[in-house]
Scaffold this motif. Structure first.
Motif, PDB file in Angstrom:
ATOM      1  N   LEU A  84       0.934  -1.296  -0.088  1.00 14.35           N
ATOM      2  CA  LEU A  84      -0.026   0.059  -0.090  1.00 14.35           C
ATOM      3  C   LEU A  84       0.652   1.307  -0.066  1.00 14.35           C
ATOM      4  CD1 LEU A  84      -2.882  -0.862   2.548  1.00 14.35           C
ATOM      5  CD2 LEU A  84      -2.586  -1.265   0.184  1.00 14.35           C
ATOM      6  N   ILE A  85       2.020   1.317   0.608  1.00 13.44           N
ATOM      7  CA  ILE A  85       2.847   2.553   0.832  1.00 13.44           C
ATOM      8  C   ILE A  85       3.473   2.305  -0.501  1.00 13.44           C
ATOM      9  CG2 ILE A  85       4.775   3.258   1.960  1.00 13.44           C
ATOM     10  CD1 ILE A  85       3.949   1.627   4.596  1.00 13.44           C
ATOM     11  N   GLY A  86       3.862   1.606  -1.283  1.00 20.26           N
ATOM     12  CA  GLY A  86       4.523   1.768  -2.589  1.00 20.26           C
ATOM     13  C   GLY A  86       3.415   2.317  -3.498  1.00 20.26           C
ATOM     14  N   ARG A  87       2.297   2.122  -3.343  1.00 23.41           N
ATOM     15  CA  ARG A  87       1.353   2.568  -4.579  1.00 23.41           C
ATOM     16  C   ARG A  87       1.398   3.907  -4.745  1.00 23.41           C
ATOM     17  NH1 ARG A  87      -3.747  -1.164  -3.831  1.00 23.41           N
ATOM     18  NH2 ARG A  87      -4.470  -0.259  -5.765  1.00 23.41           N
ATOM     19  N   PRO A  88       1.431   5.207  -3.538  1.00 27.13           N
ATOM     20  CA  PRO A  88       1.216   6.542  -4.082  1.00 27.13           C
ATOM     21  C   PRO A  88       2.585   6.764  -4.724  1.00 27.13           C
ATOM     22  CG  PRO A  88       0.748   5.956  -1.762  1.00 27.13           C
ATOM     23  CD  PRO A  88       1.156   4.999  -2.114  1.00 27.13           C
ATOM     24  N   LEU A  89       3.955   6.426  -4.542  1.00 29.96           N
ATOM     25  CA  LEU A  89       5.059   6.505  -5.093  1.00 29.96           C
ATOM     26  C   LEU A  89       5.019   6.173  -6.491  1.00 29.96           C
ATOM     27  CD1 LEU A  89       7.908   7.420  -5.287  1.00 29.96           C
ATOM     28  CD2 LEU A  89       8.594   5.130  -4.530  1.00 29.96           C
ATOM     29  N   GLY A  90       4.091   5.137  -6.945  1.00 29.32           N
ATOM     30  CA  GLY A  90       3.961   4.481  -8.185  1.00 29.32           C
ATOM     31  C   GLY A  90       3.102   5.447  -9.057  1.00 29.32           C
ATOM     32  N   ARG A 142       7.354  -6.781  -2.136  1.00 30.19           N
ATOM     33  CA  ARG A 142       5.928  -6.113  -2.099  1.00 30.19           C
ATOM     34  C   ARG A 142       5.783  -4.632  -2.129  1.00 30.19           C
ATOM     35  NH1 ARG A 142       2.303  -9.325  -3.898  1.00 30.19           N
ATOM     36  NH2 ARG A 142       0.709  -7.714  -3.145  1.00 30.19           N
ATOM     37  N   PHE A 143       6.862  -4.052  -1.545  1.00 26.55           N
ATOM     38  CA  PHE A 143       7.051  -2.562  -1.718  1.00 26.55           C
ATOM     39  C   PHE A 143       7.228  -2.208  -3.210  1.00 26.55           C
ATOM     40  CE2 PHE A 143       9.639   1.268  -1.837  1.00 26.55           C
ATOM     41  CZ  PHE A 143       8.667   2.257  -1.630  1.00 26.55           C
ATOM     42  N   LEU A 144       8.261  -3.009  -3.914  1.00 22.06           N
ATOM     43  CA  LEU A 144       8.429  -2.523  -5.378  1.00 22.06           C
ATOM     44  C   LEU A 144       7.090  -2.866  -6.183  1.00 22.06           C
ATOM     45  CD1 LEU A 144      11.775  -4.028  -5.662  1.00 22.06           C
ATOM     46  CD2 LEU A 144      11.313  -1.699  -5.573  1.00 22.06           C
ATOM     47  N   ASP A 145       6.412  -4.087  -5.600  1.00 17.28           N
ATOM     48  CA  ASP A 145       5.303  -4.517  -6.454  1.00 17.28           C
ATOM     49  C   ASP A 145       4.192  -3.455  -6.386  1.00 17.28           C
ATOM     50  OD1 ASP A 145       3.916  -6.750  -7.845  1.00 17.28           O
ATOM     51  OD2 ASP A 145       2.670  -6.885  -6.198  1.00 17.28           O
ATOM     52  N   GLY A 146       4.126  -2.837  -5.181  1.00 20.59           N
ATOM     53  CA  GLY A 146       3.053  -1.653  -4.928  1.00 20.59           C
ATOM     54  C   GLY A 146       3.407  -0.521  -5.795  1.00 20.59           C
ATOM     55  N   ILE A 147       4.685  -0.203  -6.290  1.00 16.49           N
ATOM     56  CA  ILE A 147       4.921   0.882  -7.021  1.00 16.49           C
ATOM     57  C   ILE A 147       4.507   0.701  -8.392  1.00 16.49           C
ATOM     58  CG2 ILE A 147       6.868   2.098  -8.190  1.00 16.49           C
ATOM     59  CD1 ILE A 147       8.474   1.765  -5.473  1.00 16.49           C
ATOM     60  N   PHE A 148       4.651  -0.589  -8.862  1.00 16.60           N
ATOM     61  CA  PHE A 148       4.168  -0.766 -10.238  1.00 16.60           C
ATOM     62  C   PHE A 148       2.625  -0.955 -10.305  1.00 16.60           C
ATOM     63  CE2 PHE A 148       8.605  -2.358 -10.709  1.00 16.60           C
ATOM     64  CZ  PHE A 148       8.801  -1.909 -12.048  1.00 16.60           C
ATOM     65  N   SER A 396      -4.178   6.908  -4.295  1.00 17.92           N
ATOM     66  CA  SER A 396      -3.317   6.267  -3.810  1.00 17.92           C
ATOM     67  C   SER A 396      -2.733   6.860  -2.558  1.00 17.92           C
ATOM     68  CB  SER A 396      -2.110   5.968  -4.566  1.00 17.92           C
ATOM     69  OG  SER A 396      -2.410   5.375  -5.635  1.00 17.92           O
ATOM     70  N   LEU A 397      -2.465   8.327  -2.544  1.00 17.82           N
ATOM     71  CA  LEU A 397      -2.005   8.916  -1.238  1.00 17.82           C
ATOM     72  C   LEU A 397      -2.713   8.895  -0.092  1.00 17.82           C
ATOM     73  CD1 LEU A 397       0.370  11.026  -0.779  1.00 17.82           C
ATOM     74  CD2 LEU A 397      -1.539  12.981  -1.240  1.00 17.82           C
ATOM     75  N   ALA A 398      -3.912   8.482  -0.221  1.00 15.18           N
ATOM     76  CA  ALA A 398      -4.672   8.275   1.103  1.00 15.18           C
ATOM     77  C   ALA A 398      -4.454   6.922   1.626  1.00 15.18           C
ATOM     78  CB  ALA A 398      -6.066   8.409   0.847  1.00 15.18           C
ATOM     79  N   LEU A 399      -3.668   6.030   0.883  1.00 15.03           N
ATOM     80  CA  LEU A 399      -3.379   4.646   1.528  1.00 15.03           C
ATOM     81  C   LEU A 399      -2.598   4.777   2.516  1.00 15.03           C
ATOM     82  CD1 LEU A 399      -2.660   2.942  -1.935  1.00 15.03           C
ATOM     83  CD2 LEU A 399      -4.313   1.865  -0.371  1.00 15.03           C
ATOM     84  N   ILE A 400      -1.652   5.674   2.921  1.00 16.52           N
ATOM     85  CA  ILE A 400      -0.741   5.696   3.809  1.00 16.52           C
ATOM     86  C   ILE A 400      -1.266   5.607   5.118  1.00 16.52           C
ATOM     87  CG2 ILE A 400       1.494   6.806   4.759  1.00 16.52           C
ATOM     88  CD1 ILE A 400       1.822   7.875   1.821  1.00 16.52           C
ATOM     89  N   ALA A 401      -1.994   6.565   5.731  1.00 12.09           N
ATOM     90  CA  ALA A 401      -2.374   6.574   6.870  1.00 12.09           C
ATOM     91  C   ALA A 401      -3.072   5.423   7.437  1.00 12.09           C
ATOM     92  CB  ALA A 401      -3.157   7.938   7.089  1.00 12.09           C
ATOM     93  N   PRO A 402      -4.073   4.867   6.359  1.00  5.71           N
ATOM     94  CA  PRO A 402      -4.946   3.920   6.842  1.00  5.71           C
ATOM     95  C   PRO A 402      -3.951   2.629   6.673  1.00  5.71           C
ATOM     96  CG  PRO A 402      -6.150   4.830   5.297  1.00  5.71           C
ATOM     97  CD  PRO A 402      -4.864   5.659   5.393  1.00  5.71           C
ATOM     98  N   ALA A 403      -2.902   2.511   6.178  1.00  5.35           N
ATOM     99  CA  ALA A 403      -1.908   1.468   6.010  1.00  5.35           C
ATOM    100  C   ALA A 403      -1.392   0.979   7.424  1.00  5.35           C
ATOM    101  CB  ALA A 403      -0.710   1.556   4.979  1.00  5.35           C
ATOM    102  N   PHE A 404      -1.205   1.878   8.436  1.00  5.05           N
ATOM    103  CA  PHE A 404      -0.997   1.577   9.822  1.00  5.05           C
ATOM    104  C   PHE A 404      -1.978   1.433  10.663  1.00  5.05           C
ATOM    105  CE2 PHE A 404       2.349   4.354   7.754  1.00  5.05           C
ATOM    106  CZ  PHE A 404       3.401   3.615   8.049  1.00  5.05           C
ATOM    107  N   TYR A 405      -2.856   0.624  10.266  1.00  5.57           N
ATOM    108  CA  TYR A 405      -4.139   0.320  10.797  1.00  5.57           C
ATOM    109  C   TYR A 405      -3.871  -0.606  12.170  1.00  5.57           C
ATOM    110  CZ  TYR A 405      -3.557  -4.073   8.505  1.00  5.57           C
ATOM    111  OH  TYR A 405      -3.062  -5.550   7.809  1.00  5.57           O
ATOM    112  N   GLN A 406      -2.756  -1.273  12.291  1.00  9.63           N
ATOM    113  CA  GLN A 406      -2.288  -2.027  13.237  1.00  9.63           C
ATOM    114  C   GLN A 406      -2.033  -1.200  14.548  1.00  9.63           C
ATOM    115  OE1 GLN A 406      -2.792  -5.476  12.915  1.00  9.63           O
ATOM    116  NE2 GLN A 406      -2.659  -5.662  15.173  1.00  9.63           N
ATOM    117  N   PHE A 407      -1.594  -0.085  14.368  1.00 13.78           N
ATOM    118  CA  PHE A 407      -0.980   0.744  15.255  1.00 13.78           C
ATOM    119  C   PHE A 407      -2.243   1.485  15.909  1.00 13.78           C
ATOM    120  CE2 PHE A 407      -0.029   5.344  16.266  1.00 13.78           C
ATOM    121  CZ  PHE A 407       0.751   5.086  17.296  1.00 13.78           C
ATOM    122  N   TYR A 408      -3.015   1.734  15.012  1.00 16.18           N
ATOM    123  CA  TYR A 408      -4.551   2.450  15.526  1.00 16.18           C
ATOM    124  C   TYR A 408      -5.325   1.763  16.421  1.00 16.18           C
ATOM    125  CZ  TYR A 408      -3.186   5.298  11.718  1.00 16.18           C
ATOM    126  OH  TYR A 408      -2.631   6.039  10.667  1.00 16.18           O
TER     127      TYR A 408
END
Length: 458
Positions: A84-90, A142-148, A396-408
């Motif tokens: 999920l974190i790689g997707r905004p960069l992609g 998986r991070f690289l995969d997210g970029i593509f 994609s940009l909005a993916l980042i904050a929800p990606a840390f759902y485990q922390f919340y």
């Protein structure tokens, strides 16, 4: 409605036929683009959800046996979160080239990239062979995969929407996005079949050692099919639909349209938060709290996502009838009430597996339905010259904050039982979706060929 001088199309371009014929787009090219977008979204989502479903019964292959339950859960969530974190960069990278070079060529590069990464993942050695490097390499891949993957939908979806007739965009968008829960359901069905055929108990069982690789190989083959389809069947949209080229479309998006981007960010943050609660947290709680078997969990997740897939076209057509803005305001409230309520009842109900499947249907319909018309809404929201960048970054940009759902969820540990905490985040997700819809304009009547009708320009 005021329009910046440089955003307006030349009169000749506005008066020209849109594509193919004097009456509108070439029907064959429309069908090819929509089919391509549908296949692309399915393959994208198939790849996204592979580690959640397929690797859940094989976690021990990548991690040391003496890790605590909390550490194991954290590493497993990082495998998903890294994608999920790689997707905004992609989205930024590939959105730039889609808006400056072309949608089709950029799609081909993105598809080739994530297909290769998925095949490499299928070949990974386990913890017994390379120690903690195993899970580390998995997270990195998986991070690289997210970029593509971020690049793939940034290019393929706007291409399909630009070819689509205005009065059918809601329907076509929902058909494309319905492949997301459908992909999850297909993965769940494949995993269920493999668990039925292969032993999965213990580190050296067939499923843990090699069975999980089969769906990843299937994902790589699907990427190859998608690559060939775009290469041979899909055409670039006509120039009047893609607009003039800008050297730095991402900078233009940030400078010229910050309010539109911020509004989409709010909507998509709620969307992704609800998605993570449904796709990643629900199966974990089915195992931890309800103590269901891997087969039962897989079947429940199959029902959840099959229900969602069937509801998407209904939501797409509803948004075409009542408007995107009204739909998102109302649907967000439904997520907060019905989605969170169904999840809570699933967790507290002890009335049997059949009842659990019933609550699963409601969870599927009232947590991730935001995606029904989202492909249409986000492409309608941004002008042609930065449409891929706006769509991709907004999505994609909005993916980042929800990606840390485990922390919340961990922050809520002292306030309520862990199996109920996700309901709080589902309520929050619904409120964000409603707020995002309320802050935005109506877009369903936008003409893709005329920037003067795009609400982002007002």
């Amino acid at each position: 409605m005021s329009t910046p001088p440089e955003a307006a199309e030349p009169p000749a371009a506005l008066d020209a036929p849109r594509a193919g014929t004097p009456h509108g787009p070439d029907p064959a090219k429309v069908r090819a683009a929509v089919r391509g977008g549908t296949l692309a979204y399915f393959v994208d989502q198939f790849d996204i959800y592979l580690p959640i479903v397929v690797l859940a019964p094989a976690t021990m292959y990548f991690q040391a046996a003496n890790l605590s339950a909390a550490t194991t859960a954290l590493l497993s969530s990082l495998v998903f979160a890294s994608t999920l974190i790689g997707r905004p960069l992609g989205a930024v990278i590939f959105g730039h080239f889609a808006d400056t070079v072309g949608r089709k060529r950029t799609t081909l590069v993105a598809v080739g990239g994530f297909g290769t990464i998925t095949l490499l993942t299928a070949c990974l050695p386990g913890h017994e062979t390379i120690g903690m490097w195993s899970v580390g390499v998995l997270i990195a891949l998986r991070f690289l995969d997210g970029i593509f993957l971020g690049g793939e939908y940034t290019t393929a979806v706007p291409l399909a929407m630009e070819w689509s007739p205005k009065h059918k965009r809601g329907l076509y968008a929902s058909i494309i996005t319905s492949t997301s829960p459908a992909a999850y359901a297909v993965i769940a069905a494949i995993t269920l079949l493999l668990l039925q055929l292969l032993p999965s108990a213990g580190l050296h069982s067939a499923y843990v050692q090699w069975g999980w690789r089969i769906p990843f190989i299937v994902g790589a083959l699907l990427a190859a099919v998608l690559f060939r389809y775009y290469l041979t069947q899909v055409h670039e949209p006509p120039a009047e639909l893609t607009g003039e080229k800008h050297k730095l479309p991402f900078v233009r998006l940030l400078v010229r349209y910050p309010k539109a981007l911020a509004q989409v960010f709010v909507l998509m943050t709620g969307t992704w938060l609800a998605t993570n609660m449904e796709a990643a947290v629900t199966p974990a709680q089915l195992k931890a709290h309800l103590e269901l078997s891997s087969k039962q969990i897989t079947l429940i997740m199959l029902v959840i996502n099959a229900s969602a897939a069937l509801s998407y076209p209904l939501f797409g057509m509803l948004s075409q009838r009542i408007g995107r803005r009204r739909f998102y305001i109302g649907y967000g409230l439904s997520v907060s009430v019905l989605g969170a309520g169904a999840y809570t009842l699933l967790m507290v109900s002890r009335s049997g597996f059949g009842a659990a499947l019933g609550w699963a249907v409601l969870i599927g319909v009232f947590t991730v339905g935001t995606f029904g018309p989202i492909a249409a809404y986000l492409t309608e929201r941004f002008p042609a010259s930065i449409r891929s960048t706006g769509y991709g970054v907004g999505y994609s940009l909005a993916l980042i904050a929800p990606a840390f759902y485990q922390f919340y969820l961990q922050q809520l540990d002292g306030l309520m039982a862990p199996h109920l905490a996700p309901a709080v985040l589902i309520v929050l997700a619904g409120l964000l979706i409603s707020l995002g819809g309320f802050l935005g304009p109506e877009t369903k009547d936008v003409d893709m060929a005329d920037d003067r009708t795009i609400p982002a320009l007002s």
